[in-house]
Design a protein around this motif. Structure first.
Motif, PDB file in Angstrom:
ATOM      1  N   GLY A  81       0.811  -1.223   0.000  1.00  0.00           N
ATOM      2  CA  GLY A  81       0.000   0.000   0.000  1.00  0.00           C
ATOM      3  C   GLY A  81       0.840   1.265   0.000  1.00  0.00           C
ATOM      4  N   VAL A  82       1.938   1.257  -0.767  1.00  0.00           N
ATOM      5  CA  VAL A  82       2.780   2.468  -0.854  1.00  0.00           C
ATOM      6  C   VAL A  82       2.089   3.444  -1.802  1.00  0.00           C
ATOM      7  CG1 VAL A  82       5.044   3.381  -1.514  1.00  0.00           C
ATOM      8  CG2 VAL A  82       4.868   1.092  -0.502  1.00  0.00           C
ATOM      9  N   VAL A  83       1.628   4.558  -1.284  1.00  0.00           N
ATOM     10  CA  VAL A  83       0.898   5.528  -2.122  1.00  0.00           C
ATOM     11  C   VAL A  83       1.311   6.951  -1.787  1.00  0.00           C
ATOM     12  CG1 VAL A  83      -1.148   4.102  -2.557  1.00  0.00           C
ATOM     13  CG2 VAL A  83      -1.061   5.463  -0.472  1.00  0.00           C
ATOM     14  N   VAL A  84       1.416   7.746  -2.852  1.00  0.00           N
ATOM     15  CA  VAL A  84       1.726   9.176  -2.704  1.00  0.00           C
ATOM     16  C   VAL A  84       0.624   9.929  -3.454  1.00  0.00           C
ATOM     17  CG1 VAL A  84       3.385  10.995  -3.293  1.00  0.00           C
ATOM     18  CG2 VAL A  84       4.221   8.761  -2.551  1.00  0.00           C
ATOM     19  N   ALA A  85       0.094  10.985  -2.869  1.00  0.00           N
ATOM     20  CA  ALA A  85      -0.951  11.785  -3.541  1.00  0.00           C
ATOM     21  C   ALA A  85      -0.394  12.311  -4.865  1.00  0.00           C
ATOM     22  CB  ALA A  85      -1.364  12.950  -2.640  1.00  0.00           C
ATOM     23  N   ARG A  89       3.736  13.715  -6.225  1.00  0.00           N
ATOM     24  CA  ARG A  89       4.658  12.719  -6.809  1.00  0.00           C
ATOM     25  C   ARG A  89       5.828  13.393  -7.538  1.00  0.00           C
ATOM     26  NH1 ARG A  89      -0.264   8.982  -9.083  1.00  0.00           N
ATOM     27  NH2 ARG A  89      -0.965   8.341  -7.009  1.00  0.00           N
ATOM     28  N   GLY A  90       6.900  12.606  -7.682  1.00  0.00           N
ATOM     29  CA  GLY A  90       8.027  13.073  -8.487  1.00  0.00           C
ATOM     30  C   GLY A  90       8.897  14.088  -7.784  1.00  0.00           C
ATOM     31  N   ARG A  91       8.764  14.214  -6.481  1.00  0.00           N
ATOM     32  CA  ARG A  91       9.658  15.136  -5.765  1.00  0.00           C
ATOM     33  C   ARG A  91      10.202  14.520  -4.478  1.00  0.00           C
ATOM     34  NH1 ARG A  91       5.049  19.506  -3.923  1.00  0.00           N
ATOM     35  NH2 ARG A  91       4.058  19.210  -5.927  1.00  0.00           N
ATOM     36  N   GLY A  92      10.337  13.188  -4.490  1.00  0.00           N
ATOM     37  CA  GLY A  92      11.049  12.537  -3.394  1.00  0.00           C
ATOM     38  C   GLY A  92      10.198  12.098  -2.206  1.00  0.00           C
ATOM     39  N   VAL A  93       8.855  12.268  -2.305  1.00  0.00           N
ATOM     40  CA  VAL A  93       8.010  11.893  -1.152  1.00  0.00           C
ATOM     41  C   VAL A  93       8.013  10.365  -0.955  1.00  0.00           C
ATOM     42  CG1 VAL A  93       5.673  11.933  -0.195  1.00  0.00           C
ATOM     43  CG2 VAL A  93       6.565  13.928  -1.404  1.00  0.00           C
ATOM     44  N   GLY A  94       7.899   9.618  -2.083  1.00  0.00           N
ATOM     45  CA  GLY A  94       7.917   8.153  -1.986  1.00  0.00           C
ATOM     46  C   GLY A  94       9.221   7.668  -1.363  1.00  0.00           C
ATOM     47  N   SER A  95      10.329   8.289  -1.745  1.00  0.00           N
ATOM     48  CA  SER A  95      11.633   7.879  -1.196  1.00  0.00           C
ATOM     49  C   SER A  95      11.716   8.195   0.290  1.00  0.00           C
ATOM     50  CB  SER A  95      12.772   8.590  -1.931  1.00  0.00           C
ATOM     51  OG  SER A  95      12.663   8.359  -3.310  1.00  0.00           O
ATOM     52  N   LEU A  96      11.219   9.372   0.669  1.00  0.00           N
ATOM     53  CA  LEU A  96      11.228   9.759   2.091  1.00  0.00           C
ATOM     54  C   LEU A  96      10.418   8.743   2.920  1.00  0.00           C
ATOM     55  CD1 LEU A  96      11.849  12.080   4.180  1.00  0.00           C
ATOM     56  CD2 LEU A  96       9.589  13.008   3.594  1.00  0.00           C
ATOM     57  N   LEU A 122      12.061   3.252  -7.737  1.00  0.00           N
ATOM     58  CA  LEU A 122      12.035   3.747  -6.360  1.00  0.00           C
ATOM     59  C   LEU A 122      12.710   2.763  -5.399  1.00  0.00           C
ATOM     60  CD1 LEU A 122      10.724   5.528  -4.067  1.00  0.00           C
ATOM     61  CD2 LEU A 122       8.651   4.220  -4.407  1.00  0.00           C
ATOM     62  N   TYR A 123      12.386   1.492  -5.566  1.00  0.00           N
ATOM     63  CA  TYR A 123      12.849   0.490  -4.592  1.00  0.00           C
ATOM     64  C   TYR A 123      14.311   0.109  -4.813  1.00  0.00           C
ATOM     65  CZ  TYR A 123       7.860   0.474  -3.909  1.00  0.00           C
ATOM     66  OH  TYR A 123       6.575   0.879  -3.674  1.00  0.00           O
ATOM     67  N   ARG A 124      14.725   0.049  -6.060  1.00  0.00           N
ATOM     68  CA  ARG A 124      16.150  -0.257  -6.325  1.00  0.00           C
ATOM     69  C   ARG A 124      17.048   0.820  -5.733  1.00  0.00           C
ATOM     70  NH1 ARG A 124      15.874  -3.061 -12.175  1.00  0.00           N
ATOM     71  NH2 ARG A 124      16.026  -5.176 -11.343  1.00  0.00           N
ATOM     72  N   ARG A 125      16.630   2.080  -5.886  1.00  0.00           N
ATOM     73  CA  ARG A 125      17.427   3.170  -5.318  1.00  0.00           C
ATOM     74  C   ARG A 125      17.683   2.932  -3.828  1.00  0.00           C
ATOM     75  NH1 ARG A 125      16.256   7.588  -8.810  1.00  0.00           N
ATOM     76  NH2 ARG A 125      17.241   6.729 -10.667  1.00  0.00           N
ATOM     77  N   LEU A 126      16.730   2.257  -3.182  1.00  0.00           N
ATOM     78  CA  LEU A 126      16.818   2.069  -1.725  1.00  0.00           C
ATOM     79  C   LEU A 126      17.344   0.694  -1.345  1.00  0.00           C
ATOM     80  CD1 LEU A 126      13.517   3.907  -0.825  1.00  0.00           C
ATOM     81  CD2 LEU A 126      15.843   4.742  -0.569  1.00  0.00           C
TER      82      LEU A 126
END
Ligand SMILES: CC(C)(COP(=O)(O)OP(=O)(O)OC[C@H]1O[C@@H](n2cnc3c(N)ncnc32)[C@H](O)[C@@H]1OP(=O)(O)O)[C@@H](O)C(=O)NCCC(=O)NCCS
Length: 385
Positions: A81-85, A89-96, A122-126
């Motif tokens: 359930g990873v969701v960003v409004a 999106r596209g400004r690092g909120v998902g990564s944070l 997103l996930y590979r970066r992390l």
């Protein structure tokens, strides 16, 4: 936009999470059921969000799973359930948000985390990497119907059998030295067996749970401790052949059914891939099973900028089916891995593939030995989460 921060979602924010979720995954789902479920995540500190001022703009939850790795249970935080409004999106909120999820997994003591990615970037970066698949195979119901096993007693099962189901699945995965399948919290097993759309049957050394799926039948899970029981349980599902032509089944690619069924319906095997990440490298390696009859001594250099406690020079010793990772001095013979390479190695990806993708570098003399200790039948999951 004020400063964005990771927070524990509270019940009053569930409306906002639901709205972001609808905008992310599309409408649908039982809101009451979802809310009830979300409360259990909140109560246990397993639902995180990102707030901009007072506004909740992103959310994710963590399932308290265990996962089988070569026949041993390893605690695993299953991220869902990873969701960003959309407007954030596209400004690092998902990564944070995901960095908060990694920290929480560490606090909860999960040495592993896993997820089904909708996008790998997103996930590979992390530090997550592909580790296994969920396979859905298709069989002709008529083939299953005639598999036999009529000498085996099979009875209808229900929620009162949850412990027996857990016991039988554990025994099977230990014996087969499975890698990948999840162990769900007991309450989820009870709800699964309570659901009247699921049909559960139990034999002395096995069980099956199946349901209707668009006019076909679909097997969620089938465990059999013997050939006779496998025949009896698959034949129970196949007895629906007068109505259902096809039986879809979530199972391992090396499940005995592939060797028993006469025709697998052509061209309809589906796979969905899942990713893995090590949160605590020494704990994850200590918990995993390894082949009993191999010995390995190897130096590793791990670089994991997201989780610096994994970063460093290590020595890996494997003997008697268990591994130990201890801090050591730098070695010119070390195998060098980042978080993604480490996750893929843990899941048994051959060293040649890791080197071919630039995920492993350094000394290669131990590659065949590493392949032998980490390689196991392909990791698989039965469930989506
Ligand atoms: C996927 C999602 C969570 C990403 O959130 P986000 O706040 O946009 O992510 P970030 O800004 O932190 O992006 C991190 C990286 O992933 C990349 N990325 C994000 N969404 C992507 C997409 N859909 N496809 C490819 N790359 C994507 C970004 O470009 C960024 O890489 P960059 O730095 O090279 O540009 C968000 O788009 C979303 O809610 N989507 C709908 C629901 C969904 O798919 N959830 C994931 C379920 S597993």
């Amino acid at each position: 936009m004020t400063e964005l921060r990771v927070v524990d979602v509270v019940e009053e924010q569930l409306d906002s999470v639901w709205q972001v979720r609808n905008r992310s995954f599309g409408p649908g789902g039982d809101r009451e059921e979802w809310t009830k479920n979300a409360r259990t995540f909140i109560a246990d500190g397993r639902m995180l969000g990102v707030q901009d001022g007072d506004v909740l703009v992103a959310a994710a939850r963590i399932w308290p799973f265990e996962q089988w790795w070569q026949g041993r249970r390893v605690p695993m935080g299953g991220v869902a359930g990873v969701v960003v409004a959309p407007e954030y999106r596209g400004r690092g909120v998902g990564s944070l948000l995901m960095r908060g999820v990694l920290r929480r997994c560490a606090e909860k003591g999960y040495p592993l985390t896993g997820l089904y990615p909708a996008t790998t970037v997103l996930y590979r970066r992390l530090g997550y990497e592909f580790a296994g698949s969920r396979y859905r195979f298709s069989f002709q119901a008529a083939d299953l119907r005639t598999l036999g096993g009529s000498g085996t007693a099979v009875r209808k099962a229900g929620p009162a059998d949850a412990d027996r189901f857990l016991e039988l699945a554990s025994k099977a995965h230990e014996t087969r030295r499975s890698s990948g399948p999840l162990i769900w919290p007991r309450s989820e097993i009870v709800s699964w067996l309570e659901d009247e759309d699921n049909f559960a049957y139990l034999a002395d050394d096995g069980f099956v749970v199946y349901n209707w799926s668009d006019g076909d039948l679909a097997v969620d899970e089938l465990i059999a401790g013997s050939e006779e029981t496998a025949r009896a349980l698959w034949a129970t599902v196949g007895s629906g052949a007068s109505i259902a032509r096809t039986v879809h089944a979530y199972c391992a690619p090396f499940d005995p059914i592939h060797l028993l069924a006469e025709h697998e319906a052509d061209g309809d095997a589906r796979t969905v891939r899942w990713m893995l990440r090590l949160i605590d490298a020494p704990a994850a390696l200590a918990a995993r099973g390894f082949p009993e009859n191999v010995v390995l001594e190897a130096d590793l250099r791990i670089d994991d900028p997201e989780l610096p406690t994994n970063t460093g020079d290590w020595h890996l010793s494997i003997a008697n089916g268990s591994a130990r990772l201890t801090a050591s001095e730098p070695s010119p013979d070390a195998l060098r891995l980042g978080a993604r390479g480490l996750a893929a190695l843990y899941a048994g990806t051959p060293l040649a593939a890791l080197r071919g993708a630039g995920l492993a570098t350094g000394a290669d003399v131990l590659d065949p030995a590493l392949d032998a200790v980490f390689g196991s039948p392909a990791p698989y999951m039965l469930d989506y989460f």
